[in-house]
Design a protein around this motif. Sequence first.
Motif, PDB file in Angstrom:
ATOM      1  N   LEU A  99       0.833  -1.201   0.000  1.00 32.16           N
ATOM      2  CA  LEU A  99       0.000   0.000   0.000  1.00 32.16           C
ATOM      3  C   LEU A  99       0.868   1.251   0.000  1.00 32.16           C
ATOM      4  CD1 LEU A  99      -2.675   1.517   0.262  1.00 32.16           C
ATOM      5  CD2 LEU A  99      -2.489   1.257   2.745  1.00 32.16           C
ATOM      6  N   TYR A 100       1.976   1.234   0.740  1.00 30.66           N
ATOM      7  CA  TYR A 100       2.826   2.412   0.856  1.00 30.66           C
ATOM      8  C   TYR A 100       3.366   2.832  -0.508  1.00 30.66           C
ATOM      9  CZ  TYR A 100       2.571   0.476   5.521  1.00 30.66           C
ATOM     10  OH  TYR A 100       2.103  -0.061   6.696  1.00 30.66           O
ATOM     11  N   ASN A 116       2.044   7.888   6.702  1.00 30.77           N
ATOM     12  CA  ASN A 116       3.060   7.296   7.571  1.00 30.77           C
ATOM     13  C   ASN A 116       2.927   7.806   9.000  1.00 30.77           C
ATOM     14  OD1 ASN A 116       4.426   5.532   5.820  1.00 30.77           O
ATOM     15  ND2 ASN A 116       5.558   7.236   4.912  1.00 30.77           N
ATOM     16  N   ALA A 117       2.609   9.084   9.163  1.00 30.99           N
ATOM     17  CA  ALA A 117       2.411   9.639  10.506  1.00 30.99           C
ATOM     18  C   ALA A 117       1.246   8.942  11.208  1.00 30.99           C
ATOM     19  CB  ALA A 117       2.167  11.144  10.425  1.00 30.99           C
ATOM     20  N   ILE A 262      -3.810  -2.267   4.402  1.00 29.49           N
ATOM     21  CA  ILE A 262      -2.459  -2.494   4.917  1.00 29.49           C
ATOM     22  C   ILE A 262      -1.923  -3.854   4.478  1.00 29.49           C
ATOM     23  CG2 ILE A 262      -1.139  -2.939   7.033  1.00 29.49           C
ATOM     24  CD1 ILE A 262      -1.511  -0.037   6.636  1.00 29.49           C
ATOM     25  N   ASP A 263      -2.808  -4.864   4.421  1.00 32.01           N
ATOM     26  CA  ASP A 263      -2.342  -6.216   4.100  1.00 32.01           C
ATOM     27  C   ASP A 263      -2.022  -6.422   2.629  1.00 32.01           C
ATOM     28  OD1 ASP A 263      -2.190  -7.158   6.612  1.00 32.01           O
ATOM     29  OD2 ASP A 263      -3.811  -8.621   6.470  1.00 32.01           O
ATOM     30  N   MET A 264      -2.060  -5.376   1.837  1.00 30.39           N
ATOM     31  CA  MET A 264      -1.482  -5.481   0.492  1.00 30.39           C
ATOM     32  C   MET A 264      -0.025  -5.904   0.580  1.00 30.39           C
ATOM     33  SD  MET A 264      -3.009  -2.219  -1.662  1.00 30.39           S
ATOM     34  CE  MET A 264      -1.782  -2.445  -2.964  1.00 30.39           C
ATOM     35  N   ALA A 265       0.652  -5.489   1.648  1.00 38.11           N
ATOM     36  CA  ALA A 265       2.066  -5.833   1.824  1.00 38.11           C
ATOM     37  C   ALA A 265       2.262  -7.342   1.912  1.00 38.11           C
ATOM     38  CB  ALA A 265       2.610  -5.157   3.080  1.00 38.11           C
ATOM     39  N   LEU A 266       1.300  -8.071   2.481  1.00 43.64           N
ATOM     40  CA  LEU A 266       1.389  -9.523   2.580  1.00 43.64           C
ATOM     41  C   LEU A 266       0.831 -10.208   1.343  1.00 43.64           C
ATOM     42  CD1 LEU A 266       0.113  -9.998   6.260  1.00 43.64           C
ATOM     43  CD2 LEU A 266       2.475  -9.749   5.475  1.00 43.64           C
ATOM     44  N   LEU A 267      -0.346  -9.763   0.909  1.00 39.07           N
ATOM     45  CA  LEU A 267      -1.071 -10.461  -0.146  1.00 39.07           C
ATOM     46  C   LEU A 267      -0.526 -10.177  -1.540  1.00 39.07           C
ATOM     47  CD1 LEU A 267      -4.612  -9.976   1.384  1.00 39.07           C
ATOM     48  CD2 LEU A 267      -3.367 -12.134   1.171  1.00 39.07           C
TER      49      LEU A 267
END
Length: 613
Positions: A99-100, A116-117, A262-267
């Motif tokens: 996501l980032y 990020n904050a 957020i879980d785009m980082a995993l999936l």
Amino acid sequence: MQPQRKSNVSMKSSSPAIAEMNPEQLPIPEHKLHGWTHFAGLYAGEHVAATEFVIGATFVALGATTIDILIGLLVGNILAILSWTLITTPIAVQTRLSLYTYLHKIAGDSMSDLYNAANVLIFTVISAAMITVSCTAVRLLFDIPAQLQWYPNNGLFVLVVLGVGMIVVLVAMYGFNAVAEFSGLCGPWLIVMFISGALALFPALANAVIGQTQLTSFSDFITIGDQSIWTGVNSAGKPGIGLWEVIGFAWAANTITHFGLIDMALLRYAKKTVYGLCTSAGMLFGHYIAWIAAGIMGAGTAVLLKSTITELDPGDVAYRALGLSGYVIVIVAGWTTANANLYRAGLAAQAIFHRHSRKQVTFTVGVVTVVIACFPFVYKQILPLLTYAGLLVVPVGGIVFAEHFIFPRIGLTRYWSKYRELRSGRSNESRTEELAEELTTSATKMRLADKLATANKAAIASWVIGLVFGFGLNYLQVMSFFYLFLPTWAFTIVLYTFLASRSGAVETYPAEEAAEQELNEAIKEFQSEQARTEGTLVHDDSAMSKVLHGVAWVALAVTLVLALITMFASGDMAAYERNVGVFYTWGFICTIVYFGSSYWALQRTKNLNRAHS
């Protein structure tokens, strides 16, 4: 967001800068994707944590009924599974980005800094709650009284928090990879221990309610639940929450990771979109079973100690349900969860304060986290905190959802903000090289004036107005706050679509889109070269490792069998005391055996891969 080492693989390409890109900024290549078993194990381990003790007890204190719990948690967790499968996983699989990275591609530097904050705030609070939960077990070793106020009322407890907390901080700074690997081993054990703890305490609870230690039918379970666990009356003696509230919380508890993306980082590592269904390993085994088991353990402990569930903390409950293994489950579950979230908080903060190293920023954030952990109200309010944290990031998920899914369908241009910036830039340079250069340059190194000039103001405005809308609904008490994420998400999608259409999304950017396509093709070629030069992971199929894994599973099986014997073979309280005593002793021994053999097998696999690298 996450700094990685630069690749040493070179390639012949029209964009040599690709070789200098941070791997975190690139889509995940085909040769690094995982199968469904990886995600089933990942979610089973991540979603059985120390918070389950707190949330399970919270449902009791809020006054849900037994039927509401059994049905509401099932429906709510299924809705959460579908949210991951239908919203998060498709975007993750189609982009192969976190996501980032994707948010920066859509909304630019200023939006990324703001996001990020928000992540620093969220993950710091969650980490603090987990440290406090771990300390509820450690306090029993020092005979420190339970901390039932919102503030600490014992100086020794503060010292315990500082000691445990600084260990968490140091591990997050220096040894997170080892803890992450160890955390992967904890999932099966945590599930078994939650189930076993409920089984081990239920005969005592049954004897106190219906005068017998064994159940004769399912109606006995409902009776015990209605009279002593989920009574329908809250801690203030008033009618409690209903079915819709239970469904809402079970759905909203992980809003950060599914609607918030957020879980785009995993999936992004998933081979297929359908792998989003693997989140059921965490929701049905982790949340559904663990929350019910935690409620039973809390109510059973309250009966045995002649107390109420609101006067107990996770340390009390776990020790009474599991004996010495209770110390382990609270400390390990809290510690591993706190480390993961503090590591995330440090990365988010370092992306903002780029002039300082990740270790320096993590230490600073960690000190603040430990101070917050001294106040027990943080973990006691974890249920509303998780809900409000989700509300904070849901508008961002709506913005990304709109640009990814809706824009192409209604004739708007995806990535319009970046294309507009490129068009207004150096027109005499190759667009492909310019796109690659953008990825190799840290966004946080830009001057503030440059960030504001190139910011996606439609995205920033949509997030801010979306927050005002969501928290405004909460202030007006228009609906249960468990469901606030739904209208907030939908409102932000509509608002961002409108603002973006007025800001440049309706225009076409053929040159920039062609450059984007050319860059994507170059990245695929680069990653194909990587796949040819990088070795694949070696699976340890040695007899010794198979024996170690077998010993670990036998230890879990023995623990569960002993708990079942305690539950179903205790004809009276005398038999129960004997059986539960055996369970406490051998359950702890099996815990040692499980972690020892599992960690040994893990180290053998790592050593084998190091030898082949």
